[in-house]
Scaffold this motif. Structure first.
Motif, short mmCIF file in Angstrom:
data_model
loop_
_atom_site.label_atom_id
_atom_site.label_comp_id
_atom_site.label_asym_id
_atom_site.label_seq_id
_atom_site.Cartn_x
_atom_site.Cartn_y
_atom_site.Cartn_z
N MET A 187 50.41 -42.44 12.06
CA MET A 187 49.14 -41.82 11.68
C MET A 187 48.55 -41.13 12.89
SD MET A 187 46.83 -45.23 11.22
CE MET A 187 45.36 -44.34 10.85
N ASN A 188 47.69 -40.13 12.68
CA ASN A 188 47.20 -39.31 13.77
C ASN A 188 45.80 -39.70 14.22
OD1 ASN A 188 49.49 -37.66 13.96
ND2 ASN A 188 48.83 -36.54 12.13
N ALA A 189 45.34 -40.89 13.83
CA ALA A 189 44.01 -41.32 14.24
C ALA A 189 43.91 -41.37 15.76
CB ALA A 189 43.69 -42.70 13.65
N GLN A 190 42.74 -40.96 16.30
CA GLN A 190 42.53 -41.05 17.74
C GLN A 190 42.32 -42.51 18.10
OE1 GLN A 190 42.73 -38.49 19.99
NE2 GLN A 190 43.56 -37.47 18.18
N PRO A 191 42.61 -42.90 19.36
CA PRO A 191 42.42 -44.28 19.78
C PRO A 191 41.01 -44.77 19.47
CG PRO A 191 43.61 -43.05 21.45
CD PRO A 191 43.18 -42.06 20.41
N ASP A 192 40.94 -46.02 19.02
CA ASP A 192 39.67 -46.69 18.74
C ASP A 192 38.86 -45.98 17.66
OD1 ASP A 192 40.35 -48.45 20.81
OD2 ASP A 192 39.41 -47.16 22.30
N ALA A 193 39.54 -45.28 16.73
CA ALA A 193 38.82 -44.56 15.68
C ALA A 193 38.19 -45.50 14.68
CB ALA A 193 39.78 -43.60 14.98
N ALA A 194 38.75 -46.70 14.49
CA ALA A 194 38.26 -47.62 13.47
C ALA A 194 37.54 -48.80 14.12
CB ALA A 194 39.43 -48.13 12.62
N THR B 267 49.98 -52.92 30.29
CA THR B 267 49.18 -52.93 31.50
C THR B 267 48.70 -51.53 31.85
OG1 THR B 267 50.39 -54.84 32.34
CG2 THR B 267 49.20 -53.53 33.95
N ALA B 268 49.63 -50.57 31.84
CA ALA B 268 49.32 -49.22 32.30
C ALA B 268 48.37 -48.49 31.37
CB ALA B 268 50.61 -48.41 32.44
N THR B 269 48.41 -48.80 30.07
CA THR B 269 47.65 -48.01 29.09
C THR B 269 46.34 -48.66 28.65
OG1 THR B 269 48.86 -48.93 27.19
CG2 THR B 269 49.79 -46.98 28.25
N GLY B 270 45.97 -49.79 29.26
CA GLY B 270 44.64 -50.33 29.04
C GLY B 270 44.51 -51.59 28.22
N PHE B 271 45.60 -52.05 27.59
CA PHE B 271 45.47 -53.20 26.70
C PHE B 271 45.12 -54.48 27.44
CE2 PHE B 271 47.78 -50.38 23.86
CZ PHE B 271 47.14 -50.61 22.66
N GLU C 142 39.59 -46.27 29.53
CA GLU C 142 38.95 -45.05 30.00
C GLU C 142 39.82 -44.37 31.06
OE1 GLU C 142 36.30 -47.58 27.94
OE2 GLU C 142 37.47 -48.05 29.75
N GLU C 143 40.37 -45.17 31.96
CA GLU C 143 41.24 -44.60 33.00
C GLU C 143 42.52 -44.03 32.39
OE1 GLU C 143 40.24 -47.31 36.92
OE2 GLU C 143 41.41 -48.21 35.29
N TRP C 144 43.10 -44.74 31.45
CA TRP C 144 44.31 -44.23 30.81
C TRP C 144 44.03 -42.95 30.04
CZ3 TRP C 144 49.21 -43.73 30.96
CH2 TRP C 144 49.94 -43.32 29.84
N ASP C 145 42.91 -42.89 29.36
CA ASP C 145 42.61 -41.70 28.56
C ASP C 145 42.42 -40.46 29.43
OD1 ASP C 145 42.77 -43.20 26.26
OD2 ASP C 145 40.61 -43.47 26.03
N ARG D 22 48.34 -37.48 23.10
CA ARG D 22 47.22 -37.56 22.16
C ARG D 22 47.50 -36.72 20.91
NH1 ARG D 22 43.30 -36.83 25.85
NH2 ARG D 22 43.52 -39.04 26.35
N GLY D 23 47.33 -37.36 19.75
CA GLY D 23 47.55 -36.68 18.49
C GLY D 23 48.95 -36.84 17.93
N LEU D 24 49.89 -37.32 18.75
CA LEU D 24 51.24 -37.54 18.22
C LEU D 24 51.27 -38.79 17.36
CD1 LEU D 24 53.60 -36.84 21.29
CD2 LEU D 24 53.22 -35.39 19.29
N PRO D 25 52.02 -38.78 16.26
CA PRO D 25 52.18 -40.00 15.47
C PRO D 25 53.09 -40.97 16.19
CG PRO D 25 53.58 -38.28 14.59
CD PRO D 25 52.78 -37.64 15.68
#
Length: 479
Positions: free
Chosen positions: A1-8, A347-351, A178-181, A190-193
């Protein structure tokens, strides 16, 4: 799905998540009416919708198998996945037992999270000897956890991450969301399924034939070359085998492996050894490729292409091939060639930072499972089956891509679970009803049963796990 991070703000409904995956893959919408998903978050202590990720990725793969069955027989069947069972299968390596005792140790003693001299954190992945030795050599210290910590106290986290990556090692600096984004790699993805399907060559439509026997499964007669290690890729092969594919794992004697993962993910597969640096073994591989329907590979980006078996070369050699690629950080962007594993990508992407914040902790906190790995594994299998369906209708050779970072982006888009960290941890006694004992080449195994239930073609593994290299590099007769 193409939802942006933290959309829900709260978790999406698993059925909506499957429907989005289904639409992105171009599969027939009528299949969705045959899927039943039971259970609800939270199922493990996490602020992320890990149960939804497990149920949706498993459900999508199982429904894709049912769609192939429909294309072969004209009959739909019901598919059901329970969320508790799905998240248990997402931790299958944790519940593995061999002859009633613990499986071999999974983690190297140096692996883990360390604070650096700038106050930031790095995570080391040292489960392969050459990665462990490389980190120790780069730090100029002894092979000892205290010595590694002392050496890292003289380093800056991101500078060490870069130096390790330049040396072909696997290290990740801790970042916030925030740093990863703000990172160029996040921008590229961003935007890739989570799953991409691309037609990479021409070939006539190749429908799967009608089942040849009464006990046939959706993938009976489908041949899969499995060039993967660790969790994500091997889980994809294990899933395809559960639906009847002839899966031939290809490894080599000089390549390192992690024994408990070989045991857990080897169910249903045959295993051969080929050294692609040897001309005779390379010719054997090309013979196998000519007879294959699917090739799944998870080696470092470009690694197999350098050996002459990248996606374009495979499509030329075997028109109609479904070539499935797993990467750590995606096929586009400045980190597209960067090595990585689930724990490092978390680790690198914020989780790890986000989970720690949710827990009110100063210590980085991992997800309660190798969620990116397992979700990627089922999504790889889903993508492979979706491409087989597209090949049957449209023809063509296909390239399916999944990356751990794209799966992470997808997981963020599923929403957060209020009070999810209050959910109880799941011990092996808590999931005993989901386990079974099966014989293997390693002894009697206790393993997690497959969580997807198909009403007409129950998932099953007809071959036991065996030591690497047990079988000849050849295909079984198509059944």
């Amino acid at each position: 799905m193409n939802a942006q991070p933290d959309a829900a703000p709260v978790p999406l409904e698993p059925s909506e998540v499957v429907a989005a995956l289904w639409r992105d893959a171009g599969l027939p919408a009528e299949a969705l009416a045959h899927l039943k998903l039971d259970g609800a978050e939270p199922v493990l202590p996490s602020s992320f919708a890990v149960g939804t990720a497990a149920q949706a990725s498993l459900g999508a793969a199982a429904l894709a198998a049912a769609a192939l069955w429909h294309s072969r027989t004209g009959r739909w069947q019901d598919v059901s996945v329970d969320m508790r069972h799905a998240i248990t299968e997402f931790r299958s390596e944790r519940y593995l037992r061999v002859d009633g005792g613990p499986a071999p140790e999974l983690w190297d003693k140096l692996a883990g999270i360390y604070r650096c001299g700038d106050g930031r954190w790095v995570r080391l992945h040292t489960n392969f000897p050459h990665h462990r030795d490389g980190v120790v050599r780069l730090l100029g210290c002894a092979n000892d956890k205290a010595a590694v910590q002392a050496a890292l106290e003289k380093r800056d986290a991101e500078a060490f991450e870069t130096a390790a990556s330049d040396a072909g090692l696997v290290v990740a600096a801790l970042r916030s969301f925030e740093e990863w984004d703000r990172h160029p790699q996040a921008a590229a993805l961003r935007g890739l399924p989570p799953v991409t399907l691309e037609r990479i060559g021409d070939a006539p439509p190749q429908p799967l034939p009608a089942p040849a026997s009464a006990d046939a499964q959706p993938l009976s007669g489908v041949r899969v070359l499995d060039f993967t290690r660790i969790i994500a890729g091997p889980v994809a092969g294990r899933t395809l085998a559960a639906h009847g594919a002839d899966v031939l794992l290809v490894t080599a004697s000089h390549l390192p492996s992690i024994p408990p993962l070989v045991i857990d993910t080897g169910r249903g597969k045959r295993s051969c050894q080929l050294d692609l640096r040897d001309p005779d073994d390379k010719r054997t591989l090309h013979k196998l490729l000519h007879g294959a329907d699917v090739m799944v590979q998870g080696y470092r980006p470009g690694g197999l292409a350098e050996l002459g078996v990248g996606p374009e070369a495979a499509a030329r050699a075997r028109p109609g091939i479904v070539y499935v690629s797993l990467s750590a950080y995606g096929h586009v962007g400045p980190w597209s060639h960067k090595r990585g594993f689930d724990s490092l990508v978390q680790t690198a992407t914020g989780f790890n930072d986000a989970e720690a914040q949710a827990a009110g902790s100063d210590m980085p906190r991992p997800l309660p499972a190798q969620v990116l790995d397992h979700a990627a594994g089922y999504l790889l299998a889903f993508g492979a089956m979706a491409a087989l369906h597209r090949r049957a209708v449209e023809g063509g050779s296909w390239h399916v891509r999944v990356s751990l970072a794209q799966v992470g982006q997808w997981l963020r888009g599923l929403g957060r679970v209020p009070d999810g960290l209050k959910a109880p941890e799941q011990k092996i006694d808590d999931v005993s009803d989901l386990l079974e004992a099966v014989p293997s080449g390693f002894g009697m195994l206790t393993v997690v049963r497959h969580a997807a239930h198909l009403s007409e073609t129950p998932a099953r593994w007809t071959l036991p796990s065996e030591p690497l290299g047990t079988h000849a590099p050849e295909w079984l007769p198509r059944g």
